[in-house]
Each structure stands twice: as structure tokens, then as C-alpha cells.
Design an enzyme around this catalytic site. Structure first.
Site, PDB file in Angstrom:
ATOM      1  N   ARG A 232       2.562  -6.295   9.286  1.00  0.00           N
ATOM      2  CA  ARG A 232       1.810  -5.177   9.868  1.00  0.00           C
ATOM      3  C   ARG A 232       2.352  -4.771  11.234  1.00  0.00           C
ATOM      4  O   ARG A 232       2.355  -3.582  11.581  1.00  0.00           O
ATOM      5  CB  ARG A 232       0.328  -5.533   9.919  1.00  0.00           C
ATOM      6  CG  ARG A 232      -0.304  -5.420   8.512  1.00  0.00           C
ATOM      7  CD  ARG A 232      -1.624  -6.089   8.452  1.00  0.00           C
ATOM      8  NE  ARG A 232      -2.370  -5.791   7.231  1.00  0.00           N
ATOM      9  CZ  ARG A 232      -3.428  -6.496   6.835  1.00  0.00           C
ATOM     10  NH1 ARG A 232      -3.856  -7.513   7.554  1.00  0.00           N
ATOM     11  NH2 ARG A 232      -4.065  -6.174   5.724  1.00  0.00           N
TER      12      ARG A 232
ATOM     13  N   GLU B 107      -9.594 -11.137  -7.446  1.00  0.00           N
ATOM     14  CA  GLU B 107      -8.663 -10.006  -7.291  1.00  0.00           C
ATOM     15  C   GLU B 107      -7.458 -10.127  -8.237  1.00  0.00           C
ATOM     16  O   GLU B 107      -6.976  -9.113  -8.752  1.00  0.00           O
ATOM     17  CB  GLU B 107      -8.194  -9.913  -5.830  1.00  0.00           C
ATOM     18  CG  GLU B 107      -9.325  -9.511  -4.892  1.00  0.00           C
ATOM     19  CD  GLU B 107      -8.921  -9.425  -3.426  1.00  0.00           C
ATOM     20  OE1 GLU B 107      -9.776  -9.089  -2.604  1.00  0.00           O
ATOM     21  OE2 GLU B 107      -7.735  -9.701  -3.111  1.00  0.00           O
TER      22      GLU B 107
ATOM     23  N   ASN C  99      -2.070   0.187   6.665  1.00  0.00           N
ATOM     24  CA  ASN C  99      -1.544  -1.051   7.262  1.00  0.00           C
ATOM     25  C   ASN C  99      -0.642  -1.826   6.298  1.00  0.00           C
ATOM     26  O   ASN C  99      -0.510  -3.040   6.384  1.00  0.00           O
ATOM     27  CB  ASN C  99      -2.684  -1.909   7.832  1.00  0.00           C
ATOM     28  CG  ASN C  99      -3.647  -2.377   6.773  1.00  0.00           C
ATOM     29  OD1 ASN C  99      -3.536  -2.024   5.602  1.00  0.00           O
ATOM     30  ND2 ASN C  99      -4.612  -3.187   7.168  1.00  0.00           N
TER      31      ASN C  99
ATOM     32  N   TYR D 246     -12.437  -2.182  -3.828  1.00  0.00           N
ATOM     33  CA  TYR D 246     -12.935  -2.290  -2.455  1.00  0.00           C
ATOM     34  C   TYR D 246     -14.461  -2.179  -2.375  1.00  0.00           C
ATOM     35  O   TYR D 246     -14.994  -1.888  -1.301  1.00  0.00           O
ATOM     36  CB  TYR D 246     -12.278  -1.215  -1.579  1.00  0.00           C
ATOM     37  CG  TYR D 246     -10.887  -1.593  -1.102  1.00  0.00           C
ATOM     38  CD1 TYR D 246     -10.692  -2.695  -0.267  1.00  0.00           C
ATOM     39  CD2 TYR D 246      -9.777  -0.849  -1.464  1.00  0.00           C
ATOM     40  CE1 TYR D 246      -9.424  -3.044   0.183  1.00  0.00           C
ATOM     41  CE2 TYR D 246      -8.505  -1.191  -1.016  1.00  0.00           C
ATOM     42  CZ  TYR D 246      -8.334  -2.289  -0.182  1.00  0.00           C
ATOM     43  OH  TYR D 246      -7.080  -2.629   0.267  1.00  0.00           O
TER      44      TYR D 246
ATOM     45  N   THR E  87      -5.291  -7.175  10.689  1.00  0.00           N
ATOM     46  CA  THR E  87      -5.598  -5.898  10.021  1.00  0.00           C
ATOM     47  C   THR E  87      -5.174  -4.719  10.894  1.00  0.00           C
ATOM     48  O   THR E  87      -4.581  -3.756  10.411  1.00  0.00           O
ATOM     49  CB  THR E  87      -7.123  -5.809   9.745  1.00  0.00           C
ATOM     50  OG1 THR E  87      -7.506  -6.954   8.986  1.00  0.00           O
ATOM     51  CG2 THR E  87      -7.470  -4.542   8.982  1.00  0.00           C
TER      52      THR E  87
ATOM     53  N   HIS F 175      -2.274  -5.444   1.615  1.00  0.00           N
ATOM     54  CA  HIS F 175      -3.574  -6.115   1.489  1.00  0.00           C
ATOM     55  C   HIS F 175      -3.298  -7.532   1.020  1.00  0.00           C
ATOM     56  O   HIS F 175      -2.387  -7.763   0.230  1.00  0.00           O
ATOM     57  CB  HIS F 175      -4.458  -5.409   0.449  1.00  0.00           C
ATOM     58  CG  HIS F 175      -5.623  -6.265   0.009  1.00  0.00           C
ATOM     59  ND1 HIS F 175      -6.783  -6.340   0.730  1.00  0.00           N
ATOM     60  CD2 HIS F 175      -5.772  -7.106  -1.048  1.00  0.00           C
ATOM     61  CE1 HIS F 175      -7.612  -7.196   0.123  1.00  0.00           C
ATOM     62  NE2 HIS F 175      -7.013  -7.668  -0.959  1.00  0.00           N
TER      63      HIS F 175
ATOM     64  N   LYS G  74       0.823  -1.222   0.000  1.00  0.00           N
ATOM     65  CA  LYS G  74       0.000   0.000   0.000  1.00  0.00           C
ATOM     66  C   LYS G  74       0.864   1.283   0.000  1.00  0.00           C
ATOM     67  O   LYS G  74       2.070   1.232   0.278  1.00  0.00           O
ATOM     68  CB  LYS G  74      -0.932  -0.032   1.208  1.00  0.00           C
ATOM     69  CG  LYS G  74      -1.943  -1.195   1.161  1.00  0.00           C
ATOM     70  CD  LYS G  74      -2.939  -1.099   2.314  1.00  0.00           C
ATOM     71  CE  LYS G  74      -3.951  -2.234   2.241  1.00  0.00           C
ATOM     72  NZ  LYS G  74      -4.990  -2.098   3.291  1.00  0.00           N
TER      73      LYS G  74
ATOM     74  N   PHE H 172     -15.498   3.278   6.853  1.00  0.00           N
ATOM     75  CA  PHE H 172     -14.133   3.660   6.476  1.00  0.00           C
ATOM     76  C   PHE H 172     -13.904   3.667   4.968  1.00  0.00           C
ATOM     77  O   PHE H 172     -12.805   3.954   4.512  1.00  0.00           O
ATOM     78  CB  PHE H 172     -13.110   2.733   7.156  1.00  0.00           C
ATOM     79  CG  PHE H 172     -13.302   1.251   6.882  1.00  0.00           C
ATOM     80  CD1 PHE H 172     -12.860   0.676   5.709  1.00  0.00           C
ATOM     81  CD2 PHE H 172     -13.925   0.441   7.823  1.00  0.00           C
ATOM     82  CE1 PHE H 172     -13.028  -0.682   5.457  1.00  0.00           C
ATOM     83  CE2 PHE H 172     -14.097  -0.923   7.593  1.00  0.00           C
ATOM     84  CZ  PHE H 172     -13.652  -1.479   6.396  1.00  0.00           C
TER      85      PHE H 172
ATOM     86  N   ARG I  16      -1.722 -14.434   4.781  1.00  0.00           N
ATOM     87  CA  ARG I  16      -2.411 -13.723   5.868  1.00  0.00           C
ATOM     88  C   ARG I  16      -1.637 -13.854   7.187  1.00  0.00           C
ATOM     89  O   ARG I  16      -1.625 -12.936   8.012  1.00  0.00           O
ATOM     90  CB  ARG I  16      -3.854 -14.198   5.990  1.00  0.00           C
ATOM     91  CG  ARG I  16      -4.663 -13.728   4.773  1.00  0.00           C
ATOM     92  CD  ARG I  16      -6.102 -14.170   4.805  1.00  0.00           C
ATOM     93  NE  ARG I  16      -6.905 -13.464   5.791  1.00  0.00           N
ATOM     94  CZ  ARG I  16      -7.349 -12.225   5.641  1.00  0.00           C
ATOM     95  NH1 ARG I  16      -7.061 -11.534   4.551  1.00  0.00           N
ATOM     96  NH2 ARG I  16      -8.089 -11.664   6.573  1.00  0.00           N
TER      97      ARG I  16
END
Ligand code: CMP
Length: 140
Positions: A104, A128, A114, A51, A93, A117, A11, A59, A87
Site C-alpha cells: 500500500r 472469504e 488501496n 463487503y 489500510t 484486500h 483491486k 464508505f 497483512r
């Protein structure tokens, strides 16, 4: 055990701090292979669409603004149980809840900024991945 592919996004908070290499090392150390990767400036339309599943969450607008605030690196990771294993490498998250050693925990600035993704299921991974990549761009 099965070989899976999952979508990852580094990100804007992480690209801004030049963390792409350190984050990629975490994936590779965990046995995930980066089989496709590109650095992009998302448009608002792309971020809103990506998203869309969160569009009713409070958010959502801030998340879209954040995701277009700088470059992202989109990538496809391949490996044993790649969705789950990515993950685990990412951590929770919310960085305050992330385990030691996770991306993270080490790099995230906040629950929004964070750093990464990752797809949350194999079904979403396929959706995705095809959002960002053509098959010819994925080389295992
Ligand atoms: P990501 O895995 O990209 O999926 C949705 C993103 O929304 C999430 O990571 C966070 O960056 C962001 N977000 C911001 N606020 C929240 C929140 N309260 N709960 C979950 N996700 C949030």
C-alpha cells in the site's frame, strides 16, 4: 507457527495500472505461495455480499462502486501465519500510515483505492476463500 491460507484481492486501481506481477512478487518475496488465482469482473451483487460486514459504514456504497470499476485478481496465499504475514506485506489500510516497502505504501492511490484486500482473521479467511474458490482450484 502454523501454515495458514488467506484470501487476497488485487483491486481495480492496481489491475488498471498493470501491477499484478509486481504485487505478486511482494507476496512471494515474503514467503507466501499463490496456490489459487483468477482474474474476475465482480458484479455489484458479489461486491455487496463480499463487503456486507461494512454495509453500515459511510464508505460502503463508494467501496462497492470502486470494486466493480474494473477487474480484480482474487487469490489464495499460503504460508507460515499467512493471515498476519499478508497483512504485514500489505501495510496499513490508509497508505499514508503504511510502512516503507509495503504494497500500500508503494502502490495505493488512496484509502479506498488501496490496491489490495487481505483477510483480517483466520476465521474470515476461510469464509472469504470459500466465497471465491472451490477446493479443487487450490493447489499447494
Ligand atoms: P479492505 O481491506 O478491502 O476492507 C474494506 C475497504 O474499505 C478497505 O480495504 C478500503 O479499501 C475501503 N475503505 C474506504 N474508506 C475507508 C475508511 N475510512 N476506513 C476503512 N476502510 C475504508
Amino acid at each position: 507457527m502454523s501454515i495458514e491460507r488467506t484470501l487476497s484481492i488485487i483491486k481495480p486501481d492496481a489491475t488498471r495500472r498493470n501491477l499484478t506481477g509486481l504485487i505478486n512478487a511482494k507476496f512471494e518475496d515474503a514467503g507466501l505461495k499463490i496456490i489459487g488465482q483468477k482474474r474476475l469482473q465482480l458484479t455489484r451483487t458479489m461486491a455487496e455480499k463480499f463487503y456486507e460486514i461494512h454495509k453500515d459504514r459511510p464508505f460502503y456504497n463508494d467501496l462497492v462502486d470502486f470494486m466493480i470499476s474494473g477487474p480484480v485478481v482474487v487469490q489464495v496465499l499460503e504460508g507460515e501465519n499467512a493471515v498476519k504475514s499478508n497483512r504485514a506485506v500489505m501495510g496499513s489500510t490508509n497508505p499514508d500510515e503504511a510502512n516503507e516497502g509495503t504494497i500500500r505504501k508503494e502502490f495505493a492511490e488512496s484509502i479506498e483505492a488501496n490496491s489490495v484486500h487481505g483477510s483480517d482473521s483466520l476465521e474470515n479467511a476461510n469464509i472469504e476463500i470459500s466465497f471465491f474458490f472451490a477446493n479443487i482450484e487450490l493447489v499447494a
